[in-house]
Design a protein around this motif. Sequence first.
Motif, PDB file in Angstrom:
ATOM      1  N   LEU A 115      11.904  11.552  -9.079  1.00  0.00           N
ATOM      2  CA  LEU A 115      11.208  10.842 -10.170  1.00  0.00           C
ATOM      3  C   LEU A 115      10.296   9.755  -9.630  1.00  0.00           C
ATOM      4  N   VAL A 116      10.788   8.994  -8.658  1.00  0.00           N
ATOM      5  CA  VAL A 116       9.979   7.893  -8.109  1.00  0.00           C
ATOM      6  C   VAL A 116       8.762   8.462  -7.387  1.00  0.00           C
ATOM      7  N   LEU A 117       8.992   9.510  -6.574  1.00  0.00           N
ATOM      8  CA  LEU A 117       7.872  10.120  -5.849  1.00  0.00           C
ATOM      9  C   LEU A 117       6.845  10.687  -6.823  1.00  0.00           C
ATOM     10  N   PHE A 118       7.317  11.329  -7.837  1.00  0.00           N
ATOM     11  CA  PHE A 118       6.416  11.919  -8.843  1.00  0.00           C
ATOM     12  C   PHE A 118       5.597  10.826  -9.530  1.00  0.00           C
ATOM     13  N   THR A 119       6.259   9.733  -9.875  1.00  0.00           N
ATOM     14  CA  THR A 119       5.554   8.620 -10.532  1.00  0.00           C
ATOM     15  C   THR A 119       4.482   8.062  -9.613  1.00  0.00           C
ATOM     16  N   GLY A 120       4.848   7.866  -8.334  1.00  0.00           N
ATOM     17  CA  GLY A 120       3.889   7.327  -7.376  1.00  0.00           C
ATOM     18  C   GLY A 120       2.691   8.209  -7.204  1.00  0.00           C
ATOM     19  N   LEU A 121       2.946   9.538  -7.164  1.00  0.00           N
ATOM     20  CA  LEU A 121       1.844  10.480  -6.980  1.00  0.00           C
ATOM     21  C   LEU A 121       0.951  10.533  -8.214  1.00  0.00           C
ATOM     22  N   VAL A 122       1.565  10.594  -9.358  1.00  0.00           N
ATOM     23  CA  VAL A 122       0.790  10.711 -10.606  1.00  0.00           C
ATOM     24  C   VAL A 122      -0.053   9.467 -10.831  1.00  0.00           C
ATOM     25  N   ALA A 135       9.822   0.771   4.864  1.00  0.00           N
ATOM     26  CA  ALA A 135       8.832   0.666   3.782  1.00  0.00           C
ATOM     27  C   ALA A 135       7.948  -0.561   3.996  1.00  0.00           C
ATOM     28  N   LEU A 136       8.596  -1.660   4.408  1.00  0.00           N
ATOM     29  CA  LEU A 136       7.862  -2.893   4.662  1.00  0.00           C
ATOM     30  C   LEU A 136       6.865  -2.695   5.799  1.00  0.00           C
ATOM     31  N   LEU A 137       7.331  -1.983   6.824  1.00  0.00           N
ATOM     32  CA  LEU A 137       6.480  -1.692   7.983  1.00  0.00           C
ATOM     33  C   LEU A 137       5.251  -0.893   7.546  1.00  0.00           C
ATOM     34  N   PHE A 138       5.491   0.135   6.770  1.00  0.00           N
ATOM     35  CA  PHE A 138       4.374   0.964   6.283  1.00  0.00           C
ATOM     36  C   PHE A 138       3.437   0.132   5.416  1.00  0.00           C
ATOM     37  N   HIS A 139       4.013  -0.780   4.642  1.00  0.00           N
ATOM     38  CA  HIS A 139       3.212  -1.630   3.760  1.00  0.00           C
ATOM     39  C   HIS A 139       2.286  -2.535   4.582  1.00  0.00           C
ATOM     40  N   GLN A 140       2.841  -3.037   5.704  1.00  0.00           N
ATOM     41  CA  GLN A 140       2.047  -3.907   6.565  1.00  0.00           C
ATOM     42  C   GLN A 140       0.963  -3.125   7.311  1.00  0.00           C
ATOM     43  N   LEU A 141       1.342  -1.912   7.726  1.00  0.00           N
ATOM     44  CA  LEU A 141       0.406  -1.107   8.521  1.00  0.00           C
ATOM     45  C   LEU A 141      -0.812  -0.682   7.699  1.00  0.00           C
ATOM     46  N   GLU A 142      -0.626  -0.459   6.470  1.00  0.00           N
ATOM     47  CA  GLU A 142      -1.681   0.007   5.578  1.00  0.00           C
ATOM     48  C   GLU A 142      -2.373   1.249   6.146  1.00  0.00           C
ATOM     49  N   LEU A 143      -1.543   2.260   6.396  1.00  0.00           N
ATOM     50  CA  LEU A 143      -2.045   3.536   6.918  1.00  0.00           C
ATOM     51  C   LEU A 143      -2.909   4.209   5.867  1.00  0.00           C
ATOM     52  N   SER A 144      -3.946   4.851   6.306  1.00  0.00           N
ATOM     53  CA  SER A 144      -4.736   5.623   5.343  1.00  0.00           C
ATOM     54  C   SER A 144      -4.365   7.086   5.520  1.00  0.00           C
ATOM     55  N   LEU A 145      -3.908   7.674   4.462  1.00  0.00           N
ATOM     56  CA  LEU A 145      -3.453   9.073   4.504  1.00  0.00           C
ATOM     57  C   LEU A 145      -4.185   9.828   3.400  1.00  0.00           C
ATOM     58  N   PRO A 146      -4.791  10.995   3.732  1.00  0.00           N
ATOM     59  CA  PRO A 146      -5.439  11.743   2.652  1.00  0.00           C
ATOM     60  C   PRO A 146      -4.409  12.137   1.601  1.00  0.00           C
ATOM     61  N   PHE A 147      -4.891  12.252   0.368  1.00  0.00           N
ATOM     62  CA  PHE A 147      -3.961  12.503  -0.749  1.00  0.00           C
ATOM     63  C   PHE A 147      -3.140  13.783  -0.533  1.00  0.00           C
ATOM     64  N   TRP A 148      -3.825  14.878  -0.146  1.00  0.00           N
ATOM     65  CA  TRP A 148      -3.111  16.150   0.012  1.00  0.00           C
ATOM     66  C   TRP A 148      -2.194  16.130   1.231  1.00  0.00           C
ATOM     67  N   GLY A 149      -2.556  15.301   2.187  1.00  0.00           N
ATOM     68  CA  GLY A 149      -1.658  15.112   3.342  1.00  0.00           C
ATOM     69  C   GLY A 149      -0.374  14.451   2.896  1.00  0.00           C
ATOM     70  N   LEU A 150      -0.501  13.473   2.015  1.00  0.00           N
ATOM     71  CA  LEU A 150       0.669  12.787   1.461  1.00  0.00           C
ATOM     72  C   LEU A 150       1.534  13.764   0.665  1.00  0.00           C
ATOM     73  N   VAL A 151       0.854  14.567  -0.144  1.00  0.00           N
ATOM     74  CA  VAL A 151       1.607  15.553  -0.945  1.00  0.00           C
ATOM     75  C   VAL A 151       2.346  16.507  -0.017  1.00  0.00           C
ATOM     76  N   GLY A 152       1.652  16.972   1.032  1.00  0.00           N
ATOM     77  CA  GLY A 152       2.292  17.901   1.980  1.00  0.00           C
ATOM     78  C   GLY A 152       3.481  17.261   2.640  1.00  0.00           C
TER      79      GLY A 152
END
Lengths: 417, 175
Positions: A16-23, B123-140
Amino acid sequence: MDGARKVGGELVLLALVLFTGLVLAQPAVLLVALPIATHLTLGLALARQPTVPQVTRSLSTHRTHEGDIVEAELSVRNADGHLDLVMISEEQKLARHKAEGTTSLAAPLPIGGSVLLSYATRPPRGFYPLEGPRTSVRDLLGFRSWEGTAACPTRLWVFPRFDPVGRVGLSPRQTLSFPGSARSRRGGEGVQFLATRPYVPGDNLRRINWKALARRNQPVVNLYEQERAANVTVVLDGRDRIYLPLGGQEPFEHAVRACAALCDSAVRDGHRTSLLLYGERLEWVFYGSGRIQRERLLQELARANLGLSDAFSDLGNLPSRLFPSGSSVIIVSPFAPGDEEALGLLRARGYDVLALVPITSPPEKTEQEPVRLARRLIALERELMLQVLMSAGIRIAVWDVGHPLGPVIRNAWRRRQ
Amino acid sequence: MIVAIAAYIAGFGLAWGPVITHGFPWTLALLICPGVWIAAVTRGRGAALAPGLYAVVAVAVWAAMVEAFLPALGAVVLALVAWDAAGLELWMRKAEEAPDRPQIWRAMLLRSSGLAAAGALVALLFHQLELSLPFWGLVGLLVAAWVALAMLHRRSARHDHTSPSHTGADRKDSP
């Protein structure tokens, strides 16, 4: 909550959280899902597959009487499995009558470790086939768990408690050829005086009745009644409809105790004793004698329960053809109007019938007037029925359960029919 | 139970604080969640555990969306600790006696907070890094992570059902 539900719950939350973030295209929301993901994945990885611990149960006795304390010990051992936490709970059948100790325990159980659970219980009459304690095993976070019954079967018999009634002087029409305590109505060796007859050569001189010789001027010898074993049938009435107006289970327990005392006495006196439970169905312990038969009878009484079926709603279906002719039949029941016909038929067929009626103490004064009147009516009905039975030649023993049973039984048998 | 309730209230407070001004006074209605959760859990209703966790995480997600990322992370960590603690408490409540209760609690809290805090740090580390990831890469990436989790789940379930050590009469297994 078991492990499957916990894992499923976290998986759904993560999705649910992942889906919310993506949407919503919110990276911060996706990052919020990370603690949930690590908690779930690492938690599952650290949770080792639990195994069922070895459980052994020992009881201080496997047969006892109601009111006695039974000490039980449950030993739980982790031989070779991974057990973060184990909880063991004794079966409710025993645990709810606990007198002291602990019947459920939660503890960590490392490999090779063991925990001991000991308690004392005072179970009521009954047969307790014990399967095993409820066992629950889980890891620290509850991702993997197992719940079930650890197998360590055993059994416990709790017999009714009774006071011995001593020797009961039966005098059935027919006796067996073995020695016993029933008066056989035949002359021979014995202690009870039966009659006199003229002396014939060969008679024991010690049996000469000197007073009769003085009166008649011819020798007369005393005859004594042979004491033989007899067939005795004890019938326990378990029809719940006749106990319900009297208080239900409690009067039935007194009837069971009376049956146990009578069976014990009859077997000790060497009689071939049988027990018939008449209620929801017929339970029949066939005639026998000796210690094994006594055990069988007590086991059957331990299992006796109230019940009702249409077929056995009145005593008319008592299987009297199973009783040996001329034997003694003892029926333990509070009886209900309508039973007198069946009892009269038994008597008419030549059985020596004793009706034992257990009655509870007089009702308390705090009882409401309608209840008191109802009790009075029931008592009057019973009184009337017992008068009818007595006139039919049936021996009646009314036993106030607050008093000893023995004198009541002996008086009933001593009375002439 | 005190540990679970304290963690839950703290987690809920952390998440609720940043969102109170958004949609006030309606956000006050959210306060019913901890009330219901505490009442249900103290009465031994295990069914209330998951909705309680979902409520805190939902408020935390809202907080993350209004730029309160750190309180949101803290709220999720505390909610997970409360979820574990309440589960253990309800499980142990069935036992009359638990001689090693302090040790059990210590070990559980250490593991639960450690795992959740590890995730929060990443999560905090990723937040600080501010990585840029393409949207479909994130979905994958997410789909791959999801498949990996599902496989782990299935594998453990299969192991559970074939385990020779489970010989109990009526078994109720975890995955």
